[in-house]
Design a protein around this motif. Structure first.
Motif, PDB file in Angstrom:
ATOM      1  N   ALA A 181       0.873  -1.010  -0.246  1.00 30.73           N
ATOM      2  CA  ALA A 181       0.321   0.183  -0.115  1.00 30.73           C
ATOM      3  C   ALA A 181       0.933   1.431  -0.221  1.00 30.73           C
ATOM      4  O   ALA A 181       0.827   2.367  -0.601  1.00 30.73           O
ATOM      5  CB  ALA A 181      -0.771   0.015   1.230  1.00 30.73           C
ATOM      6  N   VAL A 182       1.399   1.146   0.625  1.00 33.79           N
ATOM      7  CA  VAL A 182       3.289   2.411   0.138  1.00 33.79           C
ATOM      8  C   VAL A 182       3.331   2.461  -0.623  1.00 33.79           C
ATOM      9  O   VAL A 182       3.821   3.715  -1.060  1.00 33.79           O
ATOM     10  CB  VAL A 182       4.068   2.063   1.483  1.00 33.79           C
ATOM     11  N   GLY A 183       3.534   1.939  -1.371  1.00 38.32           N
ATOM     12  CA  GLY A 183       4.273   1.721  -2.549  1.00 38.32           C
ATOM     13  C   GLY A 183       2.956   2.133  -3.595  1.00 38.32           C
ATOM     14  O   GLY A 183       2.823   3.439  -4.753  1.00 38.32           O
ATOM     15  N   VAL A 184       1.564   1.499  -4.134  1.00 38.40           N
ATOM     16  CA  VAL A 184       0.558   2.129  -4.507  1.00 38.40           C
ATOM     17  C   VAL A 184       0.643   3.752  -4.155  1.00 38.40           C
ATOM     18  O   VAL A 184       0.293   4.220  -4.875  1.00 38.40           O
ATOM     19  CB  VAL A 184      -0.598   1.942  -3.733  1.00 38.40           C
ATOM     20  N   ALA A 185       0.593   4.411  -2.965  1.00 38.22           N
ATOM     21  CA  ALA A 185       0.732   5.715  -2.041  1.00 38.22           C
ATOM     22  C   ALA A 185       2.128   6.660  -3.023  1.00 38.22           C
ATOM     23  O   ALA A 185       1.301   7.512  -3.666  1.00 38.22           O
ATOM     24  CB  ALA A 185       0.608   5.883  -0.578  1.00 38.22           C
ATOM     25  N   ALA A 186       2.798   5.493  -3.337  1.00 38.51           N
ATOM     26  CA  ALA A 186       3.967   6.774  -4.546  1.00 38.51           C
ATOM     27  C   ALA A 186       3.539   6.776  -5.436  1.00 38.51           C
ATOM     28  O   ALA A 186       3.783   7.558  -6.229  1.00 38.51           O
ATOM     29  CB  ALA A 186       5.422   5.789  -3.801  1.00 38.51           C
ATOM     30  N   GLN A 187       2.843   5.608  -5.691  1.00 37.82           N
ATOM     31  CA  GLN A 187       1.895   5.899  -7.336  1.00 37.82           C
ATOM     32  C   GLN A 187       1.264   6.658  -7.374  1.00 37.82           C
ATOM     33  O   GLN A 187       1.496   7.048  -8.580  1.00 37.82           O
ATOM     34  CB  GLN A 187       2.194   4.140  -8.426  1.00 37.82           C
ATOM     35  N   ALA A 188       0.650   7.333  -6.479  1.00 39.53           N
ATOM     36  CA  ALA A 188      -0.615   7.487  -6.699  1.00 39.53           C
ATOM     37  C   ALA A 188      -0.140   9.190  -6.634  1.00 39.53           C
ATOM     38  O   ALA A 188      -1.005   9.907  -6.941  1.00 39.53           O
ATOM     39  CB  ALA A 188      -1.480   7.567  -6.149  1.00 39.53           C
ATOM     40  N   THR A 189       0.762   9.677  -6.185  1.00 36.40           N
ATOM     41  CA  THR A 189       1.002  11.342  -5.396  1.00 36.40           C
ATOM     42  C   THR A 189       2.309  11.640  -5.405  1.00 36.40           C
ATOM     43  O   THR A 189       2.843  13.076  -6.196  1.00 36.40           O
ATOM     44  CB  THR A 189       1.155  11.210  -3.917  1.00 36.40           C
ATOM     45  N   LEU A 190       3.253  10.371  -6.572  1.00 29.50           N
ATOM     46  CA  LEU A 190       4.782  11.301  -6.956  1.00 29.50           C
ATOM     47  C   LEU A 190       4.092  11.693  -9.107  1.00 29.50           C
ATOM     48  O   LEU A 190       2.935  11.408  -9.043  1.00 29.50           O
ATOM     49  CB  LEU A 190       4.970  10.778  -7.209  1.00 29.50           C
ATOM     50  N   PRO A 191       5.041  12.574  -9.275  1.00 30.36           N
ATOM     51  CA  PRO A 191       4.475  13.656 -10.470  1.00 30.36           C
ATOM     52  C   PRO A 191       4.144  11.854 -11.236  1.00 30.36           C
ATOM     53  O   PRO A 191       5.316  11.123 -11.358  1.00 30.36           O
ATOM     54  CB  PRO A 191       5.981  13.913 -11.123  1.00 30.36           C
ATOM     55  N   GLY A 192       3.375  11.855 -12.552  1.00 28.78           N
ATOM     56  CA  GLY A 192       2.843  10.431 -13.541  1.00 28.78           C
ATOM     57  C   GLY A 192       2.222   9.440 -13.276  1.00 28.78           C
ATOM     58  O   GLY A 192       1.272  10.243 -12.142  1.00 28.78           O
ATOM     59  N   VAL A 193       1.850   9.071 -13.978  1.00 30.79           N
ATOM     60  CA  VAL A 193       0.273   8.379 -14.229  1.00 30.79           C
ATOM     61  C   VAL A 193       0.140   7.498 -13.447  1.00 30.79           C
ATOM     62  O   VAL A 193       1.174   5.738 -13.921  1.00 30.79           O
ATOM     63  CB  VAL A 193       0.139   8.509 -15.410  1.00 30.79           C
ATOM     64  N   PRO A 194      -0.839   7.187 -12.784  1.00 33.39           N
ATOM     65  CA  PRO A 194      -0.182   5.439 -11.434  1.00 33.39           C
ATOM     66  C   PRO A 194      -0.939   4.466 -12.928  1.00 33.39           C
ATOM     67  O   PRO A 194      -2.079   4.607 -13.642  1.00 33.39           O
ATOM     68  CB  PRO A 194      -1.578   5.485 -10.991  1.00 33.39           C
ATOM     69  N   PHE A 195       0.169   3.655 -12.888  1.00 34.06           N
ATOM     70  CA  PHE A 195      -0.123   2.496 -13.575  1.00 34.06           C
ATOM     71  C   PHE A 195      -0.687   0.825 -12.689  1.00 34.06           C
ATOM     72  O   PHE A 195       0.973   0.047 -12.157  1.00 34.06           O
ATOM     73  CB  PHE A 195       0.728   1.971 -14.387  1.00 34.06           C
TER      74      PHE A 195
END
Length: 600
Positions: free
Chosen positions: A450-464
């Protein structure tokens, strides 16, 4: 920053102020320092503006912050107290912008053979092509090896359409399909033709039905096209081998016709395309009815609601490259131009496993699969999985490294410094793909996942999200990770992880700062990283931790925002907003808070 016809007006935030601020710009090989003006100053923070000329295609720049006789150089990698090269400069790409909808969306990757059948059957299919090895829906795929590419589970595009409710519930707005052209494998990167959708997947009618329904739901559909090679059973290659004087023979690199030819990484079934051929270019992406443009509406054959909304380009980093020949930038520029003419809101996403910066500093790929600037640093920080997990598609026995959070931040800052900002916001943040181990196996812990999901949803870029990641599917390598979705075994799904995906993808969708906002790193240590995303009056504070650490306060007192409200929190992180801002953790977790900008 604001853009005008012939110049750009830049703004830079300088804590503590400065004696002077300059923009460093290089034109025709000669550098110039352009002095800025102080625009605003309050509570120890000053804002400066600098007006710079816009150059043809790309304008690189960095800031020189002068205090006495000391210079601080500020570029995309951060602030430096020493001379730096131009490689990490900010870069403005002039000309038409990529699709505006991309930064605020989320992508769901589907490997069609493994996602869902037309019905709920599970047994191996009795009808199958001669190359296929039919498998039970619950069978675990093989790891890497000759059998992996021919394991046939029987998923279809109608199967995808049947489960669009799942994607909508998750918050995914882009359906990305790996190749759907006929082939002699279930990965289908060995295309046997480009004129039709594989009948095994339901044919053209199934793709059109899927696209219509997705569009009716407000979703988009993206295809996957290999511009680097075809399959050895492709009609072009068969014509090329049969006639050395044919037009198609010029599409490939023959060293000794008909049996000697160059292939992708030496794989004989994947002959490499030669983009020095004008005829190939016209047929692949030049003509309105070319392979790439036809399904975007170029030929006019498809109804508007049946057209694709973009392409992911497979092996984009190798396209047009062989030894001394390198026409990669020329090819990507032509593809981008032609796509813009036919479908200006279509997304052009490039596969790129390594340093994508040099391939993106022109008007070409809109974005990349940012393995180097997101996936690899996050894996290195959060991995706690078993021995034997490897990086994606590296063909090496080298183990997956480990690092602290601060090292992961340095890696992200260094690698992403090479990407123009608009490319970064149109690139994807993937934790897993069909070419990698599953993130659930890499981290072996749902809280860290879930920490990784938070990173992909909040850092610049598109969650994939690779289909199945949201429910905790595992996989030790790229082939083994291509597991089937267990629609009939929802009791095996990790419901907490699924809910975390729902919440975090929703935040990415509803908070504009997470899509198009700027990035400011605040703090990092062995077990945590903290950063701000801001756009207009909205400021988002994100704190990610993979273990305990003491509360951090002094680092966060010039946030230029107040009125903080925690909108997402999980795990063992904590925050306080009582005049001072403090964040800490007793264990892994993540926190997202929203505030309102008060200065600048």
């Amino acid at each position: 920053m604001s853009l005008h016809e012939d110049h750009a007006r830049l703004r830079v935030r300088v804590p503590g102020g400065a004696d002077a601020v300059y923009a460093h710009v290089v034109e025709d090989g000669e550098a110039e320092l352009i002095e800025g003006e102080q625009e605003y100053s309050s509570e120890g923070v000053s804002w400066y503006t600098v007006q710079i000329p816009l150059l043809a295609v790309v304008t690189p720049y960095r800031f020189a912050i002068v205090r006495g006789r000391r210079y601080i150089w500020l570029n995309q990698a951060g602030a430096h107290d020493h001379e730096v090269t131009d490689d990490g400069d900010f870069r403005l790409i002039t000309g038409p912008n990529p699709p505006s909808w991309v930064p605020g969306t989320a992508v769901y990757q589907i490997f069609p053979d493994r996602f869902a059948r037309d019905d709920d059957s599970l047994d191996p299919l009795t009808e199958h092509p001669d190359w296929a090895v039919p498998r039970h829906w619950d069978d675990e795929p093989s790891g890497s090896g000759p059998a992996a590419a021919v394991e046939y589970y029987g998923g279809t595009l109608d199967g995808v359409r049947r489960h669009l409710d799942h994607l909508a519930d998750l918050g995914a707005e882009v359906v990305y399909l790996t190749p759907f052209f006929p082939a002699r494998s279930t990965h289908r990167y060995d295309a046997a033709g480009f004129d039709e959708v594989d009948p095994l997947l339901g044919g053209d009618a199934a793709l059109k039905a899927l696209t219509r329904e997705a569009h009716a739901r407000g979703m988009r559909v993206m295809g996957d096209l290999t511009t680097n090679h075809t399959g050895d059973r492709h009609e072009w290659f068969e014509t090329a081998r049969a006639d050395a004087d044919s037009e198609e023979a010029g599409y490939y690199y023959f060293t000794d016709h008909p049996d000697g030819y160059v292939s992708w990484l030496g794989v004989r079934s994947l002959p490499k395309l030669d983009h020095s051929s004008p005829a190939l270019r016209e047929r692949m992406y030049g003509a309105d009815d070319s392979v790439l443009l036809d399904r975007l509406g170029g030929s006019g054959h498809s109804a508007e609601d049946e057209r694709l909304d973009g392409w992911r380009i497979d092996v984009a980093n190798m396209t047009g490259r062989l030894g001394a020949q390198d026409v990669n930038h020329e090819v990507s520029g032509m593809i981008a131009t032609r796509m813009r003419e036919i479908a200006p809101q279509a997304w052009l996403l490039a596969e790129h496993f390594y340093d994508a910066g040099p391939d993106t500093r022109h008007d070409g790929w809109h974005g990349v699969m940012n393995y180097a600037g997101f996936t690899r640093p996050v894996w290195a920080w959060l991995n706690t999985g078993p021995e034997g997990v490897r990086y994606a598609a590296t063909h090496t026995s080298a183990p997956l490294p480990t690092s602290g959070a601060a090292a992961a931040v340095r890696a992200m800052r260094t690698t992403n410094a090479g990407l123009p900002w608009r490319v970064r916001t149109h690139s994807v943040n993937a934790l897993s793909t069909h070419d990698s181990a599953r993130f659930a196996t890499v981290v072996a812990d749902p809280v860290l996942h879930a920490v990784g999901v938070a990173a992909q949803a909040t850092l610049p870029g598109v969650p994939f999200v690779f289909a199945g990641d949201e429910i905790g599917l595992e996989g030790r390598d790229g082939e083994n990770a291509r597991r089937t979705m267990p629609w009939h075994r929802t009791g095996d799904w990790d419901q907490e992880l699924l809910d975390a995906h729902r919440r975090l993808l929703r935040l990415h969708r509803i908070l504009p700062a997470l899509g198009a906002g700027g990035l400011r790193w605040l703090d990092s240590g062995e077990h945590h990283m903290t950063f701000l995303r801001s756009l207009g009056e909205q400021v988002v504070l994100v704190h990610l931790a993979n273990g305990p650490h003491d509360e951090r306060t002094a680092e966060f007192q010039d946030l230029d925002a107040d009125g903080w409200e925690t909108v997402e929190s999980a795990g063992r992180v904590r925050a306080r907003f009582d005049g001072k801002v403090g964040v800490g953790a007793e264990g892994p977790g993540h926190l997202v808070a929203v505030g309102t900008r008060r200065v600048g």
